[in-house]
Scaffold this active site. Structure first.
Site, short mmCIF file in Angstrom:
data_model
loop_
_atom_site.label_atom_id
_atom_site.label_comp_id
_atom_site.label_asym_id
_atom_site.label_seq_id
_atom_site.Cartn_x
_atom_site.Cartn_y
_atom_site.Cartn_z
N TYR A 166 0.78 -1.24 0.00
CA TYR A 166 0.00 0.00 0.00
C TYR A 166 0.82 1.29 0.00
CZ TYR A 166 -2.95 -3.71 1.83
OH TYR A 166 -3.58 -4.89 2.02
N ASP A 183 3.67 2.79 -1.63
CA ASP A 183 3.97 3.59 -2.81
C ASP A 183 2.71 3.97 -3.57
OD1 ASP A 183 6.49 3.04 -1.96
OD2 ASP A 183 7.24 2.29 -3.86
N TYR A 201 4.82 -2.06 11.08
CA TYR A 201 5.41 -3.30 10.60
C TYR A 201 5.53 -4.27 11.79
CZ TYR A 201 6.75 -0.13 6.81
OH TYR A 201 6.73 0.80 5.79
N GLN A 247 -8.55 5.60 1.95
CA GLN A 247 -7.72 6.65 2.51
C GLN A 247 -8.52 7.66 3.33
OE1 GLN A 247 -5.75 7.93 -1.11
NE2 GLN A 247 -3.90 6.79 -0.57
N ARG A 271 3.25 3.99 9.99
CA ARG A 271 4.41 3.33 9.38
C ARG A 271 4.62 3.85 7.96
NH1 ARG A 271 2.13 -2.62 7.29
NH2 ARG A 271 2.33 -1.97 5.11
N GLY A 272 5.83 3.66 7.45
CA GLY A 272 6.11 3.97 6.06
C GLY A 272 6.06 5.46 5.79
N GLU A 273 5.59 5.83 4.59
CA GLU A 273 5.58 7.24 4.19
C GLU A 273 4.19 7.84 4.17
OE1 GLU A 273 6.80 9.89 0.29
OE2 GLU A 273 8.17 8.35 0.98
N ASP A 274 3.23 7.18 3.56
CA ASP A 274 1.92 7.80 3.38
C ASP A 274 1.25 8.08 4.72
OD1 ASP A 274 -0.32 8.72 1.73
OD2 ASP A 274 -1.36 6.95 2.48
N SER A 275 1.16 7.07 5.61
CA SER A 275 0.50 7.29 6.90
C SER A 275 1.31 8.23 7.78
CB SER A 275 0.23 5.97 7.61
OG SER A 275 1.44 5.27 7.88
#
Length: 385
Positions: free
Chosen positions: A19, A21, A201, A262, A278-282
């Site tokens: 999810y 990218d 994660y 989203q 986590r990650g970039e979007d959230s």
């Protein structure tokens, strides 16, 4: 910025980790279309995973329209030979355009502005590299590096026009929030209770933290979207957890949420007191929620990700008091190292009121020079005018 012409954009994205990218790429496509009236053609290699974020998507369709965006299935082994490139081509996160498409770009009367949209980073070197050109080794094309970031000399962070006001209105609307919690069969938070979202994660620190919350004096309801951290959460209860399940131990209640779109995830972030993301979007969406948050950065070999975490924390905690800054930094490190979370949480908890105030000011600071969509359109306008 003057209203830009209506250009045609080709946005290519490879779905990585299900999810992350594609979440950013889809938000960018919608920002360009809805915010600037642009025509966007989005090429995606994994429509099934994309469909988890966009339930109305038809994963079997080679081409379809959603939200005025043309979505095309990117078949890497058979890219159409007759595709005419748009005015702007975005290669999201170094996903490598098809050779035939690059050759078609080079034959256009005016070659497209080619953007390599990089991953977000707060590291100092980003400002020096943002916007730099990179000539193609054999074709008459130039690719420009576009770095999302925290400073005014970077690409900024992606945010829809009007989102801060929409978020603020939601957080002031007790009736709307009551109705929102009822969708999970939850009552409004009782006095002294915290609502926490947990999207991460795999992380043994989650087991440690939730066990501490179960033994604590404060009621805590933890909303966990289904994902990789779920087995770590389940260890607190000694049994597997399923979507829709709710379990209580001591003062801790855990509810497992399905993966959602989203807009619904934004509501979760806006409605909780603390968000683990986590990650970039959230990570970006948590900043727009104007709530305290803890970021689980994507793990890399030799702990390279911790350098990126520290770069962010240096920016983020700078306006805070020394004690609060130290506590939040140590909490973030404990979470990302997977240990020491109980002690770090206890040290950070007294600073939550200052952290909340800072979260609201931080959002305003990041948007002062315009969001990523605004900066990207201006960058393109300077090269196509």
């Amino acid at each position: 910025m003057h209203t830009p012409p209506r250009w045609h954009w080709d946005l290519f994205c490879t779905v990585i980790d299900n999810y992350g990218d594609i979440g950013v790429a889809w938000r960018l496509a919608r920002r360009l279309t809805q915010g600037f009236g642009q025509h966007v053609r989005l090429w995606v290699d994994d429509l099934a995973s994309f469909g988890q974020l966009l339930p109305q998507l038809d994963p079997a369709a080679e081409q379809q329209q959603q939200d005025d965006i043309t979505i095309c299935h990117w078949r890497r082994d058979a890219f159409p030979a007759d595709v005419v490139p748009g005015d702007v081509v975005i290669e999201a996160f170094g996903c490598e355009l098809p050779d035939s498409f690059q050759e078609a770009m080079a034959t256009q009367p005016r070659p497209p502005v080619w953007i390599n949209l990089e991953y977000l980073s707060a590291e100092e070197w980003v400002e020096g590299c943002h916007g730099l050109p990179s000539p193609h080794p054999r074709l008459p094309l130039t690719k420009y590096f576009f770095f999302p970031g925290l400073g005014a000399q970077t690409g900024g962070l992606l945010c829809e026009a009007g989102l801060p006001a929409q978020r603020q209105q939601w957080q002031r609307d007790a009736l709307a929030q009551r109705a929102y919690w009822q969708t999970f069969n939850l009552p409004p938070a009782q006095p002294g209770e915290w609502r926490v979202s947990l999207f991460a994660y795999e992380n043994p620190a989650a087991t440690e933290l939730l066990a501490l919350w179960a033994l604590g004096d404060r009621p805590i309801t933890c909303l966990v979207p289904v994902g990789k951290v779920l087995p770590d959460v389940a260890r607190v209860f000694g049994q597997p957890l399923q979507v829709g399940q709710r379990l209580t131990q001591g003062n801790l209640t855990v509810q497992v949420l399905p993966m959602t779109d989203q807009a619904s995830y934004d509501l979760l972030l806006w409605s909780c007191d603390i968000n683990f993301v986590r990650g970039e979007d959230s990570f970006v969406r948590a900043q727009w929620a104007a709530r305290p948050f803890v970021w689980h950065i994507y793990p890399q070999q030799e702990d390279a990700h911790l350098l990126k975490l520290d770069a962010f924390l240096s920016h983020y905690t700078a306006p805070l008091s020394p004690d609060a800054s130290l506590a939040i930094r140590e909490l973030s490190h404990a979470w990302n190292r997977g240990q020491g979370m109980a002690a770090a949480w206890q040290a950070a908890q007294p600073h939550l009121p200052e952290w909340l105030t800072h979260s609201q000011l931080w959002m305003d600071k990041q948007l002062a020079a315009g969001d990523l969509g605004t900066r990207l359109v201006q960058f393109i306008q300077n090269r196509l005018q």
